[in-house]
Design a protein around this motif. Sequence first.
Motif, short mmCIF file in Angstrom:
data_model
loop_
_atom_site.label_atom_id
_atom_site.label_comp_id
_atom_site.label_asym_id
_atom_site.label_seq_id
_atom_site.Cartn_x
_atom_site.Cartn_y
_atom_site.Cartn_z
N ARG A 20 -1.35 7.06 1.68
CA ARG A 20 -2.56 7.14 0.84
C ARG A 20 -3.73 7.70 1.66
O ARG A 20 -3.66 7.77 2.88
CB ARG A 20 -2.93 5.75 0.30
CG ARG A 20 -2.00 5.28 -0.82
CD ARG A 20 -2.41 3.94 -1.39
NE ARG A 20 -2.25 2.85 -0.41
CZ ARG A 20 -2.35 1.57 -0.76
NH1 ARG A 20 -2.63 1.24 -2.00
NH2 ARG A 20 -2.18 0.61 0.14
N GLU A 28 -12.09 1.06 -1.01
CA GLU A 28 -11.61 -0.02 -1.88
C GLU A 28 -11.82 -1.38 -1.18
O GLU A 28 -12.29 -2.35 -1.76
CB GLU A 28 -10.13 0.17 -2.22
CG GLU A 28 -9.84 1.34 -3.16
CD GLU A 28 -10.52 1.17 -4.51
OE1 GLU A 28 -11.52 1.87 -4.77
OE2 GLU A 28 -10.07 0.31 -5.29
N GLY A 32 -14.21 -4.46 -2.14
CA GLY A 32 -13.63 -5.80 -2.31
C GLY A 32 -14.31 -6.85 -1.46
O GLY A 32 -14.02 -8.05 -1.60
N GLN A 196 -1.28 -3.26 0.54
CA GLN A 196 -1.21 -3.74 -0.85
C GLN A 196 -1.44 -2.60 -1.84
O GLN A 196 -2.16 -1.65 -1.52
CB GLN A 196 -2.27 -4.83 -1.07
CG GLN A 196 -2.22 -5.96 -0.05
CD GLN A 196 -0.83 -6.56 0.09
OE1 GLN A 196 -0.19 -6.91 -0.90
NE2 GLN A 196 -0.35 -6.66 1.33
N ASP A 197 -0.89 -2.76 -3.04
CA ASP A 197 -1.09 -1.72 -4.08
C ASP A 197 -2.57 -1.62 -4.47
O ASP A 197 -3.07 -0.54 -4.75
CB ASP A 197 -0.26 -2.06 -5.34
CG ASP A 197 1.23 -1.94 -5.05
OD1 ASP A 197 2.04 -2.54 -5.77
OD2 ASP A 197 1.58 -1.27 -4.04
N ASP A 198 -3.24 -2.78 -4.49
CA ASP A 198 -4.64 -2.80 -4.89
C ASP A 198 -5.48 -3.40 -3.77
O ASP A 198 -5.74 -4.61 -3.73
CB ASP A 198 -4.78 -3.65 -6.18
CG ASP A 198 -6.21 -3.62 -6.72
OD1 ASP A 198 -6.41 -4.01 -7.90
OD2 ASP A 198 -7.12 -3.23 -5.96
N LEU A 200 -8.62 -3.32 -3.14
CA LEU A 200 -9.86 -3.97 -3.58
C LEU A 200 -9.58 -5.41 -3.98
O LEU A 200 -10.24 -6.34 -3.51
CB LEU A 200 -10.48 -3.20 -4.75
CG LEU A 200 -11.90 -3.61 -5.17
CD1 LEU A 200 -12.60 -2.47 -5.91
CD2 LEU A 200 -11.95 -4.87 -6.01
N GLU A 201 -8.58 -5.60 -4.81
CA GLU A 201 -8.23 -6.95 -5.28
C GLU A 201 -7.76 -7.81 -4.11
O GLU A 201 -8.10 -8.98 -3.99
CB GLU A 201 -7.15 -6.85 -6.36
CG GLU A 201 -6.69 -8.18 -6.97
CD GLU A 201 -7.84 -8.97 -7.61
OE1 GLU A 201 -8.89 -8.38 -7.93
OE2 GLU A 201 -7.68 -10.21 -7.75
#
Length: 217
Positions: A20, A28, A32, A196-198, A200-201
């Motif tokens: 990525r 992100e 977060g 992680q995929d997300d 920010l989360e």
Amino acid sequence: MDKKKLKLYFILGTVNVAGRDPLVVLEEALKGGVTCFQLREKGPGALEGEALRSFAEACKELCHRYNVPFIVNDDVALALEVKADGVHIGQEDGDISAVRRQIGPSMLLGVSTHNVEEALAAAETGADYIGIGPIYSTKTKTDTQPVIGPEMVRRVASLLPGLPIVGIGGLSERKARAVIQAGASGIAVISAIAGQDDPLEAARRLKGAVRLSLTGV
Ligand SMILES: Nc1nc(C(F)(F)F)ncc1COP(=O)(O)OP(=O)(O)O
Ligand SMILES: [Mg+2]
């Protein structure tokens, strides 16, 4: 160093983002709620020269947009060249007092430690914070010292109550509490966000776990 800045310390290199865009992952993580960032560019395919310098500048600019300190791992020359907010060195990365002379009194100096002796030496030579680890096993850094668990944080925090400590190594939302309760001001992570995929989360949840642990809930 303001201990609050160590709550959620994100560490990243281009090799950690699984293809990525590292600047997207970094932004992100900043959205977060990460409170400190370290550029740790090493391993096969790591950026070098002008590409590394401009990447470091871009990371610094992003961090400052979110009022987050930008720290460079190992590479004191790069930290000075891009006017980073600080540099982080390990036990094998050169003499701590020599690095402090190189960067001057105002740049932040972080030092990796693995035992009480190293923590005392780092404090004596003017470290602004120390990393203690690896707390748990990690796949991210292959050449770590043996896993030491949160107990070492407790021992160092009791001896050096004024020195900001961040725990590192295999930390996650579930594993944050023990490190904070042992006396760390925060946790340092790479794969718990970058893997992680997300991101920010992931950062948001980690920040929440640290906050809860700091309030003693
Ligand atoms: N990079 C680090 N950041 C921290 C921090 F405190 F910031 F969480 N603690 C420990 C390390 C590990 O530092 P080091 O022993 O030099 O190894 P490497 O250069 O491979 O990271
Ligand atoms: Mg190092």
